[in-house]
Design a protein around this motif. Structure first.
Motif, PDB file in Angstrom:
ATOM      1  N   ASP A 245       0.874  -1.182   0.000  1.00 39.92           N
ATOM      2  CA  ASP A 245       0.000   0.000   0.000  1.00 39.92           C
ATOM      3  C   ASP A 245       0.911   1.232   0.000  1.00 39.92           C
TER       4      ASP A 245
ATOM      5  N   ALA B 154      -2.469   4.734   4.651  1.00 39.24           N
ATOM      6  CA  ALA B 154      -2.201   3.653   5.602  1.00 39.24           C
ATOM      7  C   ALA B 154      -0.710   3.432   5.754  1.00 39.24           C
TER       8      ALA B 154
ATOM      9  N   PRO C 297       1.681   3.473   9.618  1.00 35.36           N
ATOM     10  CA  PRO C 297       1.289   2.063   9.736  1.00 35.36           C
ATOM     11  C   PRO C 297       0.758   1.674  11.112  1.00 35.36           C
TER      12      PRO C 297
ATOM     13  N   LYS D  48      -1.335   3.086  12.852  1.00 36.25           N
ATOM     14  CA  LYS D  48      -2.781   3.334  12.984  1.00 36.25           C
ATOM     15  C   LYS D  48      -3.616   2.307  12.214  1.00 36.25           C
ATOM     16  N   VAL D  49      -2.942   1.554  11.433  1.00 39.64           N
ATOM     17  CA  VAL D  49      -3.674   0.636  10.548  1.00 39.64           C
ATOM     18  C   VAL D  49      -4.255  -0.519  11.362  1.00 39.64           C
TER      19      VAL D  49
ATOM     20  N   ARG E  62     -12.844   1.191  -0.068  1.00 40.89           N
ATOM     21  CA  ARG E  62     -12.143   1.786   1.075  1.00 40.89           C
ATOM     22  C   ARG E  62     -12.303   3.296   1.071  1.00 40.89           C
TER      23      ARG E  62
ATOM     24  N   ASP F 217      -9.147   4.923   4.441  1.00 42.89           N
ATOM     25  CA  ASP F 217      -7.810   4.883   3.851  1.00 42.89           C
ATOM     26  C   ASP F 217      -6.701   4.771   4.895  1.00 42.89           C
ATOM     27  N   GLN F 218      -6.953   5.304   6.063  1.00 45.76           N
ATOM     28  CA  GLN F 218      -5.914   5.245   7.096  1.00 45.76           C
ATOM     29  C   GLN F 218      -5.948   3.939   7.875  1.00 45.76           C
ATOM     30  N   GLU F 219      -7.158   3.389   7.988  1.00 41.47           N
ATOM     31  CA  GLU F 219      -7.312   2.210   8.858  1.00 41.47           C
ATOM     32  C   GLU F 219      -6.989   0.897   8.153  1.00 41.47           C
TER      33      GLU F 219
ATOM     34  N   ALA G 160      -4.958  -1.089   5.138  1.00 34.86           N
ATOM     35  CA  ALA G 160      -3.948  -1.135   4.065  1.00 34.86           C
ATOM     36  C   ALA G 160      -4.335  -2.251   3.098  1.00 34.86           C
TER      37      ALA G 160
ATOM     38  N   TYR H 161       2.783  -3.488   9.790  1.00 34.03           N
ATOM     39  CA  TYR H 161       1.474  -3.142  10.394  1.00 34.03           C
ATOM     40  C   TYR H 161       1.246  -3.991  11.647  1.00 34.03           C
TER      41      TYR H 161
ATOM     42  N   ALA I 145      -2.396  -4.460  13.191  1.00 32.33           N
ATOM     43  CA  ALA I 145      -3.497  -4.770  12.262  1.00 32.33           C
ATOM     44  C   ALA I 145      -3.867  -6.256  12.306  1.00 32.33           C
TER      45      ALA I 145
END
Ligand SMILES: Cc1ncc(C[n+]2csc(CCOP(=O)(O)OP(=O)(O)O)c2C)c(N)n1
Ligand SMILES: [Mg+2]
Length: 1013
Positions: free
Chosen positions: A877, A881, A885, A887-888, A906, A912-914, A916, A938, A941
């Protein structure tokens, strides 16, 4: 009457080839002159007799003395304009015996006599034709004399006893008849007594050779065959020829006996009962070598294969014998194959022609006939690379079993390639080992046609049936077959009617199922013994010399056997059928483990792009719609971007420019099923005028071949695989119309492509382009079945590999094939170029898109194709994201077109931030290193595999364990995709869309998996 006029009018000058072939004949056609119309109005010239009169007329034109005096007078009068009915006259008194004169008078003294004369001649013609058409029905083809070939629907009633059926009487047997020009039984004589006519026809058509050819609709070819089998004395051989034939029979027979003595309990699928196969093949090779053939490529099944290797290819005997030693270890990588599947390659002098000849026997799987198209492809490639446009230097020979030849559809599919411009090998010689049984099944249960060879009739191939217990007849038909191939460059079949002395293999009991046949076989004297007795009787060789010859060959075998004991290691690479000498190191290894950048210069991109957007020839009118497409391409070039078709253009064009031949084959590939490619432009005003701009890239480029194929996947994929075998310096691609159609070529995929290197240490860089993707088009056009290809990948799902600097290349080297689903034109461009730039060859399976071909976002910038760029096995990505990373909350791994649906969703959801989205472009070998980099990035995640395919399909089963291995099983890998299903896709568009929405919902529902384990 009308017919006479028209047929005479239709007579035309001979072609040059006809003239050439007819030079040795005493009677030839002459340029037609019109028979005066009054002759055409003669009362006795009715429809059926006109053929005959035409024959007479032609013969008379050539030389009036060729015909009976009565005809001479008739034609002279007719040409002089005698009115209807008056052209015929009783002949003038002839000098000669009064008896002869009386008979002439009796014959032609009245109009009714002339009619009878014509009728009788016509009857004789019919009789001759009956032999030509159906003589093979009563030929003595079966050495066991139990043949069950059933011709009830077309009985062949010929012979002295049947003349009445033709309107002739026994009393006619001694009458002399003029022979039609469609027979050669007369030799230098143009008339013969009926008795002699029948005798000669019986000799030509009803002995040990049965010639099936009258369905061929080319007169010249029929005449050629008639001459070969009818001319009196054609089957005479010199002493030298007979001795060579005997020596070959000895080798063939004693080889099997030797193997039986040494390894009595081993399967070898011996030739016993059809030993004359060896002289048959040797004759074909001698004859072809004399006509200039330098390379013979052969494909064959199990039966007699070791014998062919030993005595036709002349593989060293010790190499064959050591294959029987189960304790020998193979030095090569790979899992190897049983001895009767291995191929080989051998160059040697042909003693008869005194010329060098290369022979290769292609390795093949157990699947009968599967190798046929592969052999043809390799043959075509060798012809192509040596500029042999007419097949004069390279030829193929295919061997078949009777049951397989009749039963396997690939035989038919291969025949249909035989005359297509981009697939013809300019004639294949087929030899059928017709032992009248398939394993335990009788022919009457195995086929619905009288002969196992009937399939060959679809391409008008002549079929020569021959009793394999008569080696001389076998040798003769093989000579004719080779001459046929070298004259007409068309397929021909030799059907060796024989038997199988043992069971299917040497440890099989045939009496369980064929008791009577085998009682007969047990009584059957061996063919070598019969032939030896014959030639000794003829004084061709003494008994002592014969015995010495036998002992001599036995000694050769014993000595080789002793040497084979010294072999400590088995090298499967000694059994390569297609060596690529300069491509590897001397040890057969790749020269490096690096793959250079697959990018090309800006200038080259621009240049090839311009070619793709242009019509490089003058005065060429293309379709208006195509003009728009080309204009679109020009715009893209200006904007420095590529869509799918242009990316492909860049890959092909750049390889061609570097001297790499590119061949793209498959159904409708020239335009492209989805009308995106347009590699062949058609002039809208001139029929068949085409232009292939790809061939205008550079003056010294390699040629580009793009060819719409026959509608056969099995045949054409096999063919391309064979083509790709001949040289590593070619990009050979086969495109399926839709990816799922590959399953009718499954045998080529399973038996050759996925496992070929492991079995036969033979690399192959073929590319399969398989349109794939769920577009709501129903179950049949959606899935190229990635799960099938992935299931056959040999990388270990449970072991995280050792990473090294050359990991990405080494991984490619170690795998059995590469499976990719590219999401960008640039990546497609790179993966195609990598096929050639990597230092080894590996099959490449590409799932190609449909809707992405025109998707506005599925475009690549030239920047992604410049020097220093390369194929991306994984595309991380690169949005919000990736920027933060931590915050993903979720990483969605995916492959192919679903990526575009995911990022749209998305974005719609503002995630888009959450979330990837990571694209796995190379599914296999799995990019463990790059996937790990993503999972490491990530850390907070959860991990989801998202696919549009059903759960039991697509990539999930392949990817999941590998993903889990990558993360050391520390986390689950969740699934977002369609539920398991029997069919690949729904036939209902709204359902399709609802399913898609559901899977996207799952992919972006961050709570979807919470609480689950
Ligand atoms: C496609 C395929 N189906 C089944 C088999 C199993 N099989 C091996 S040999 C054989 C009989 C073949 O008979 P034929 O073609 O007449 O050859 P022969 O063994 O008589 O020489 C069969 C059915 C096979 N090898 N390939
Ligand atoms: Mg058989």
């Amino acid at each position: 009457m009308h017919r006479l006029r028209t047929t005479v009018a239709r007579l035309r000058p001979l072609t040059a080839a006809q003239m050439a072939t007819s030079q040795s004949r005493p009677r030839t056609f002459k340029p037609a002159r019109h028979l005066n119309t009054s002759a055409a109005a003669e009362p006795f010239l009715n429809g059926t007799s006109s053929n005959y009169v035409e024959e007479m007329y032609n013969a008379w034109l050539e030389n009036p003395r060729n015909v009976h005096k009565s005809w001479d007078i008739f034609f002279r009068n007719a040409n002089a304009g005698a009115p209807p009915g008056a052209a015929h006259q009783s002949p003038p008194p002839l000098s000669g015996s009064p008896q002869g004169l009386a008979s002439v008078r009796a014959l032609v003294g009245s109009q009714s006599n002339v009619e009878k004369l014509v009728r009788d001649h016509l009857a004789v013609q019919s009789l001759i034709r009956a032999y030509q058409v159906r003589g093979h029905h009563i030929a003595k083809l079966d050495p066991l004399e139990i043949s069950c070939v059933d011709f009830d629907d077309a009985p062949c009633a010929v012979g002295f006893q049947n003349v009445g059926l033709y309107g002739l009487a026994e009393s006619d047997l001694d009458k002399v008849f003029r022979l039609p020009t469609t027979t050669f039984i007369g030799g230098s004589e143009s008339s013969l007594p009926l008795r002699e006519i029948i005798r000669r026809l019986e000799m030509s058509y009803c002995q040990h050779i049965g010639v099936e050819f009258m369905f061929i609709n080319d007169v010249e070819q029929c005449q050629w065959i008639r001459r070969k089998f009818e001319t009196p004395g054609v089957m005479r051989f010199s002493l030298e020829e007979k001795r060579t034939l005997l020596a070959r029979m000895i080798r063939s027979t004693r080889f099997e006996e030797f193997l039986q003595r040494k390894w009595s309990s081993e399967k070898r699928f011996g030739l016993e009962g059809c030993e004359s196969l060896i002289p048959a093949l040797k004759t074909i090779i001698d004859e072809s070598s004399q006509s200039g053939v330098e390379s013979v490529i052969m494909g064959m099944p199990h039966r007699g294969r070791l014998n062919v290797l030993a005595n036709v290819i002349r593989k060293e005997l010790e190499q064959i014998f050591c294959q029987f030693d189960s304790k020998l270890e193979a030095a090569d990588e790979g899992s190897g194959d049983v001895k009767y599947h291995l191929g080989t390659y051998h160059k040697r002098m042909n003693r008869v022609s005194d010329r060098e000849i290369t022979m290769s026997l292609m390795a093949n799987p157990s699947h009968l006939e599967a190798v046929d198209p592969v052999v043809q492809g390799k043959t075509k490639a060798e012809q192509f690379y040596c500029g042999d446009t007419e097949g004069k230097r390279v030829m193929s020979v295919l061997l078949h079993g009777d049951a397989a030849f009749a039963g396997q559809g690939i035989v038919y599919e291969t025949f249909h390639l035989s005359d297509l411009p981009s697939y013809t090998t300019h004639g294949t010689i087929h030899v059928v080992v017709n032992n009248q049984i398939g394993f335990t099944t009788d022919p009457r249960m195995a086929r619905s046609s009288p002969y196992p060879t009937d399939v060959a009739r679809v391409v008008n191939a002549p079929i020569f049936h021959v009793n394999a217990d008569d080696p001389e007849a076998v040798m003769y038909v093989c000579k004719v077959a080779a001459e046929w191939r070298n004259t007409f460059h068309k397929d021909v079949v030799v059907d060796l009617v024989s038997y199988r002395r043992n069971g299917h293999n040497e440890i099989d009991e045939p009496m369980f199922t064929q008791p009577l046949m085998y009682k007969q076989i047990k009584k059957q004297k061996g063919v070598l013994q019969k032939f030896a007795e014959k030639v000794i009787g003829e004084g061709v060789i003494t008994t002592q010399a014969y015995e010495e010859e036998v002992a001599g060959y036995d000694r050769i075998c014993e000595e080789a056997y002793a040497r084979s004991k010294d072999e400590k290691i088995l090298h499967i690479k000694h059994w390569l059928d297609s060596p690529w000498p300069d491509f590897f190191t001397l040890e057969g290894q790749p020269k490096s483990m690096n793959c250079p950048s697959t990018g090309i210069s800006e200038e080259e991109l621009g240049h090839i792009g311009n070619i793709a957007a242009s019509v490089p020839v003058e005065d060429f009118t293309i379709h208006g719609g195509l003009s728009r497409i080309l204009k679109g391409r020009a715009n893209m070039v200006n904007q420095r971007v590529c869509d799918w078709a242009l990316g492909e253009y860049m890959a092909f064009g750049s390889l061609l420019k570097d001297g790499v031949h590119v061949r793209l084959s498959g159904q409708d590939v020239e335009r492209g099923t989805f009308s995106h490619r347009h590699h062949v432009l058609h002039d809208q005003n001139v029929d068949k005028r085409i232009c292939i701009p790809m061939n205008y890239v550079s003056p010294d480029q390699a040629p580009y071949t793009v060819c719409n194929s026959s509608l056969s996947e099995y045949g054409v994929l096999g063919f391309e695989l064979g083509f790709a075998m001949a040289s590593p310096n070619a990009l050979v691609l086969w495109e399926a119309q839709f990816g799922d159609f590959h399953n009718t070529a499954q045998c080529i995929i399973d038996q050759f492509i996925s496992s070929g290197q492991a079995k036969w240490v033979r690399q192959n860089g073929i590319v399969l382009l398989l349109p794939h993707g769920m577009e709501g088009m129903g179950p049949e056009h959606s899935s190229a079945r990635p799960e099938r290809f992935l299931q056959m990948c040999n990388d270990d799902p449970d072991v995280f590999p050792k990473l090294s600097e050359d990991f990405s290349v080494r991984q490619l080297y170690d795998c059995n094939w590469i499976v990719v689903n590219c999401s960008t034109p640039a990546n497609y461009f790179h993966v195609l170029r990598r096929q050639i730039l990597q230092p080894f060859r590996k099959p490449l399976i590409v799932f190609t898109p449909k809707s992405l071909l025109r998707h506005p976002e599925a475009k690549s910038s030239f920047d992604d194709m410049l020097p220093a760029t390369h194929f991306k096995r994984l595309i991380p990505d690169d949005g919000a994201a990736a920027a933060d990373p931590e915050k993903v909350k979720r990483v969605v791994f995916c492959s192919g077109k679903i990526y575009y649906e995911l990022i749209r969703e998305r974005s719609n959801r503002g995630l888009d931030q959450e979330v990837a989205v990571v694209r796995v472009e190379q599914l296999s070998p799995f990019p463990f290193d790059l996937v790990k980099a993503e999972t490491d990035r990530y850390l907070n995640a959860d991990l989801v595999w998202c696919q549009e395919e059903h759960k039991n399909q697509g990539y999930y089963d392949y990817v999941k364990p590998r993903l889990r291995t990558t993360i050391s099983h520390t986390q689950p890998v969740w699934y977002a995709g369609r539920d398991p299903a029997a069919a690949p896709a729904t036939g209902n568009k709204p359902t399709h869309l609802a399913e898609l929405q559901r899977l996207l919902d799952t992919a972006f529902d961050l709570e979807a998996f919470s609480g689950k384990v």
